[in-house]
Write a protein that holds these residues in place. Structure first.
Motif, PDB file in Angstrom:
ATOM      1  N   MET A 122       0.823  -1.218   0.000  1.00 12.62           N
ATOM      2  CA  MET A 122       0.000   0.000   0.000  1.00 12.62           C
ATOM      3  C   MET A 122       0.856   1.268   0.000  1.00 12.62           C
ATOM      4  N   ILE A 126       1.256   3.841  -3.261  1.00  8.35           N
ATOM      5  CA  ILE A 126       0.775   5.223  -3.118  1.00  8.35           C
ATOM      6  C   ILE A 126       1.902   6.209  -3.406  1.00  8.35           C
ATOM      7  N   MET A 129       2.647   6.183  -7.091  1.00  7.77           N
ATOM      8  CA  MET A 129       1.595   6.872  -7.821  1.00  7.77           C
ATOM      9  C   MET A 129       1.783   8.381  -7.719  1.00  7.77           C
ATOM     10  N   GLN A 130       2.119   8.827  -6.491  1.00  5.23           N
ATOM     11  CA  GLN A 130       2.336  10.263  -6.305  1.00  5.23           C
ATOM     12  C   GLN A 130       3.526  10.761  -7.127  1.00  5.23           C
ATOM     13  N   ALA A 146      -3.812  -3.831  -3.061  1.00  5.43           N
ATOM     14  CA  ALA A 146      -3.587  -2.813  -4.088  1.00  5.43           C
ATOM     15  C   ALA A 146      -4.898  -2.324  -4.697  1.00  5.43           C
ATOM     16  N   ILE A 149      -6.480   1.231  -4.227  1.00  6.43           N
ATOM     17  CA  ILE A 149      -5.867   2.461  -4.729  1.00  6.43           C
ATOM     18  C   ILE A 149      -6.409   2.731  -6.123  1.00  6.43           C
ATOM     19  N   GLU A 150      -7.000   3.885  -6.294  1.00  4.38           N
ATOM     20  CA  GLU A 150      -7.600   4.208  -7.591  1.00  4.38           C
ATOM     21  C   GLU A 150      -6.616   4.950  -8.458  1.00  4.38           C
ATOM     22  N   THR A 177     -10.582  -2.262  -9.095  1.00  2.00           N
ATOM     23  CA  THR A 177     -10.592  -1.523  -7.820  1.00  2.00           C
ATOM     24  C   THR A 177     -11.740  -2.015  -6.945  1.00  2.00           C
ATOM     25  N   GLU A 243      -9.742   7.612   4.276  1.00  8.75           N
ATOM     26  CA  GLU A 243      -8.397   8.191   4.425  1.00  8.75           C
ATOM     27  C   GLU A 243      -7.695   7.606   5.648  1.00  8.75           C
ATOM     28  N   ILE A 246      -6.685   4.011   4.976  1.00  8.70           N
ATOM     29  CA  ILE A 246      -5.473   3.922   4.167  1.00  8.70           C
ATOM     30  C   ILE A 246      -4.238   4.132   5.050  1.00  8.70           C
ATOM     31  N   LYS A 250      -1.434   1.331   5.670  1.00 10.57           N
ATOM     32  CA  LYS A 250      -0.018   1.530   5.336  1.00 10.57           C
ATOM     33  C   LYS A 250       0.873   1.007   6.460  1.00 10.57           C
TER      34      LYS A 250
END
Lengths: 508, 355
Positions: A122, A126, A129-130, A146, A149-150, A177, A243, A246, A250
């Motif tokens: 995770m 993330i 992706m960022q 996984a 995560i969109e 997803t 949020e 997540i 993590k």
């Protein structure tokens, strides 16, 4: 030939990109890995060789150099295995397509060529992706994790061969997803407040504690139901938002305690470290600076059963996380910050034998023993615990035939309402609950009239309370007033708050 | 200090010397002061070591007296008028006592309270209530300063500012148990008395305590047993009290609790000792106590229900909740009000009782 692939590594909860470069030279056959690889990472040599052979590919009898860039950070764990293997196949021409350049590879290999799951998917995904990465190849077992995560394309594959096939053009479906709320619905708490019979005082106190974000200590003889009560507390806390989920996932993923079949944490964590726990296990640390119990309990409950039994040192280390809601773990090579926003619930026996003040048992402890036992709880730590509640067990007869207890859902609704009042009150401030109020906010929101002052003074004198508890009484009274829907703190609210000073009263 | 008292102080200050030997020695001479000149006789009766200690003490008698004065203590020999009359009547009276505080505390009727060092809640309550009522009836409570029942009884008296007598099993400079040091001070401050048969520096040896027990019963007109297990020093005290011809009283114990077995055993043998209230003791001793008028307090309906409920004994919060129909918050509040008014008491573990 040279091949360069992208992979990701973790620093605390943040991932950073690692380029896996493979070069194959002629010369004496051999294998060198550079780039500050730890032992587990270096051992990939054997895993990769067997996996390649057992997947039906050829392992080159050449001199192989693997570089993990950036070369100055320490690389931990086996998560680069997949990237190294794919890189080798690409560098030897066994994988002709160049499409591997578009993907980030994460995964450990087993000797038979299967891709094994890894921890921390995770946070890795993330972060990647960022950083703008879109396509990933990860172990099949990590698919569910996984899926929450969109906005990325994730291929969760079972074997090295699958990975090569996919990169060569065979069509594989990316992970679909998942919906968080559906997962949360499917995995509710396995306990409810209505399961706890009696204990109305304790339940009321815990409701107040959760509503106002207060920490709690429960005092009572063994078998009184302290643990059961504590376990129920997460069920009346506001629902875990996506949020928050997540964030919690993590940490749990990095620590390797995530249930891979659910893939996300849907309930507020309830952590109970044993009293023999070490400081690194509690606040985080160890060679890899892994998160400790205080971080695993993030957004949930940290329950310290038999608090005086914990070493003084471990208890004192709780002070920073309780104050800052995060914890900094420093090790030689790295300093990592983990969130540690938890509600502390502690429990203790009234004395070492557990019978002090009991209805029909005799306490065999000397006053000195009791004094020492209580003395383990230092003032500064107790200053961060607003409610002290007494819990006593009722006999079987008393438990029977009482009206049905409230369910967690009913209580949670009230809690949500009170939390909303607090959000409104502390708008624009870095405060969310009454428990976090500083002197300035207390002066503004915890004003009491002369009746209240008189009551406090009288209670102090009559019950032998220490003035040290005033702040805590006022904060708790504020929460009680909020629960009762009152703008001001009334004497009745103060009176109830004073009742939740069990330790002070019992041992003054 | 006259010569006789000096000799008695010197003799009392000999450590670990059997009381019998002291009595034999004193009977062998007409007046204690003669002992100073009877070196051989003293040596024959006490033995070499103790005789040496005795004469050493006699030589340094001023130092001993000074030490007493420094600690605000006095020595009372059986020759003194201040020596407790009650003790003269027992079989083996001490030849002298070390005392700290007001000897006048012994002028009231004295009643001994004895019991276990590990009382149940019931035993604690009995000790406290009976001691309080005795003190209110202007009796002086005599007890042994031990943990548990003894100290509860002393504390109940101190809380009322009433005199109480603590008989120690160690020298007056050695407070045992040490955590009662504050209690010792407040006993003296409230016109009470601390007594010991043992000289300064005497440790609290095991055999001192049965010896001390004979003083507790000896000083008292009656002895009351609060709570005792089947094998208990308190039962020995009760036996001594009977031998000394004192009245004895005991409350019945919980038949299921081992800590109360002693009470019930005693009452099986001596049914006439049974009392169920402090008034029972006072009536039997023909001691009158002016009925104290309690100020009537106006109670609300809910408060009334709670007080009525508690009349049948301690109740858990849950039971009160079921009885009153209040919410948890309201009941907590009501109980707090009653507690503040001194009507109800939170006795721990969410149990409440009338004060």
């Amino acid at each position: 030939m040279l091949a360069s692939l992208k992979s990701y590594a973790l620093d605390g909860l943040v991932g950073y990109r690692v380029d896996v470069e493979i070069d194959i030279n002629s010369g004496i056959p051999g294998y060198d890995m550079v780039g500050l690889a730890s032992t587990a990472t270096k051992e990939s040599k054997e895993r990769v060789r067997s996996a390649i052979k057992n997947s039906g590919y050829m392992y080159p009898a050449k001199h192989i150099v693997v570089n993990l860039a950036p070369a100055d950070t320490k690389k931990e764990g086996p998560i680069f295995d997949l990237a190294v293997a794919i890189g080798l196949l690409a560098a030897t021409g066994q994988l002709e397509s160049k499409s591997y350049k578009d993907y980030v590879f994460i995964g450990e290999l087993s000797l038979d060529g299967n891709i094994r799951s890894v921890n921390g998917i995770m946070p890795l995904l993330i972060s990647a992706m960022q950083d703008g990465h879109k396509k990933f190849v990860i172990p099949a077992e990590n698919a569910t994790e996984a899926s929450f995560i969109e906005g990325i394309e994730v291929y969760a594959l079972g074997t090295l061969r699958d990975a090569v096939d996919m990169l060569s053009g065979v069509v594989y479906e990316p992970v679909a997803t998942s919906d968080y709320s559906r997962a949360a619905e499917a995995h509710p708490y396995d306990i409810d407040f209505s399961d706890v019979k009696g204990q109305t005082v304790a339940k009321r106190a815990l409701e107040i504690a959760v509503a106002g974000g207060h920490n709690v200590i429960m005092i009572g003889p063994p078998g009184a139901g302290k643990t059961m009560l504590a376990k129920c507390v997460p069920t009346i806390m506001p629902d875990l938002t996506f949020e928050e989920a997540i964030e919690v996932t993590k940490i749990h993923s990095v620590a390797g305690i995530l249930d891979s079949s659910i893939g996300i944490v849907t309930t507020r964590p309830f952590r109970t470290p044993h009293h023999t726990t070490t400081v690194p296990a509690l606040v985080g640390g160890g060679m890899k600076a892994t998160p400790g119990e205080v971080s695993l309990a993030n957004y949930g409950v940290l329950f310290l059963d038999e608090m005086p039994e914990y070493s003084r040192h471990s208890l004192e280390t709780l002070r920073q996380p309780l104050e800052d809601r995060k914890v900094t773990v420093s090790r030689v090579m790295r300093t990592v910050e983990y969130p540690a926003n938890f509600m502390l619930i502690a429990s203790m026996n009234p004395c070492p034998c557990g019978n002090y003040g009991s209805k029909d048992q005799v306490c065999r402890c000397t006053p000195q023993q009791i004094h020492n036992y209580i003395g383990k709880l230092s003032g500064p730590l107790m200053d961060r615990i607003d409610l002290q509640i007494e819990v006593d067990n009722l006999s079987y007869d008393e438990l029977r035939g009482k009206q049905a207890a409230e369910t967690s859902a009913t209580i949670r609704e009230r809690v949500n309402r009170v939390r909303a009042i607090q959000r409104e009150r502390f708008k624009g401030l870095d405060i969310r609950t009454n428990a976090e109020m500083g002197p300035k906010e207390m002066a503004k929101y915890c004003a009491i009239d002369s009746d209240g002052e008189r009551l406090l003074a009288r209670a102090f004198q009559k019950l032998g309370l220490s003035a040290r508890g005033t702040t805590r009484i006022l904060k708790v009274a504020r929460t009680i007033a909020d629960i009762e829907g009152s703008e001001n703190i009334m004497p009745a609210h103060l009176a109830e708050a004073i009742q939740y000073r069990g330790v002070d009263r019992k041992y003054h | 200090m006259d010569d006789s008292t000096k000799c008695l102080l010197a003799l009392s200050s000999v450590g670990e010397l059997a009381l019998k030997k002291k009595h034999t020695l004193l009977k062998s001479v007409g007046d204690p002061s003669e002992l100073a000149g009877e070196r051989k006789k003293v040596k024959d009766i006490l033995g070499e070591e103790h005789a040496k200690a005795f004469f050493d003490n006699l030589e340094n008698i001023d130092e001993l007296a000074e030490k007493l004065a420094r600690e605000d203590a006095v020595f009372v020999s059986y020759l003194d008028d201040a020596y407790p009359e009650n003790l003269r009547e027992i079989d083996d009276p001490p030849i002298g006592l070390f005392a700290k505080g007001s000897l006048s505390a012994l002028n009231n009727e004295c009643i001994g309270i004895v019991g276990t060092r590990h009382p149940t809640r019931y035993g604690s309550k009995v000790a406290e209530e009976f001691a309080r009522e005795f003190a209110l009836a202007h009796m002086t409570v005599v007890s042994g300063f031990a943990r548990g029942v003894d100290s509860i009884a002393h504390k109940a008296c101190v809380a009322l500012g009433a005199p109480t007598v603590a008989v120690w099993g160690s020298g007056l400079d050695i407070c045992y148990p040490a955590e009662h040091r504050g209690l010792a001070d407040s006993i003296v401050l409230n016109g009470g008395l601390i007594l010991s048969e043992y000289p300064f520096g005497a440790p609290p040896l095991q055999y001192h305590f049965p010896e001390r027990n004979r003083l507790i019963s000896g000083l008292s007109r009656a002895v009351f047993l609060a709570e005792a297990a089947a094998k208990s020093g308190s039962l020995i005290t009760m036996k001594l009290a009977i031998e000394q011809g004192k009245d004895i009283f005991a409350v019945p114990g919980n038949i299921y609790a081992a800590e109360c077995e002693g009470n019930n055993k005693l009452l099986m043998e001596m049914p006439h000792a049974l009392v169920i209230s402090p008034e029972g003791v006072l009536d039997a001793l023909h001691i009158s106590r002016e009925a104290s008028e309690k100020e009537p307090v106006e109670l609300s309906i809910a408060e009334n229900i709670i007080v009525e409920e508690l009349k049948s004994g301690e109740k858990h919060f849950e039971e009160l909740l079921a009885a009153t129909d209040l919410t948890v918050g309201e009941l907590t509040n009501t109980l707090f009000g009653l507690e503040m008014n001194g009507i109800v008491e939170n006795i721990g573990g969410n149990y409440y009782d009338l004060v």
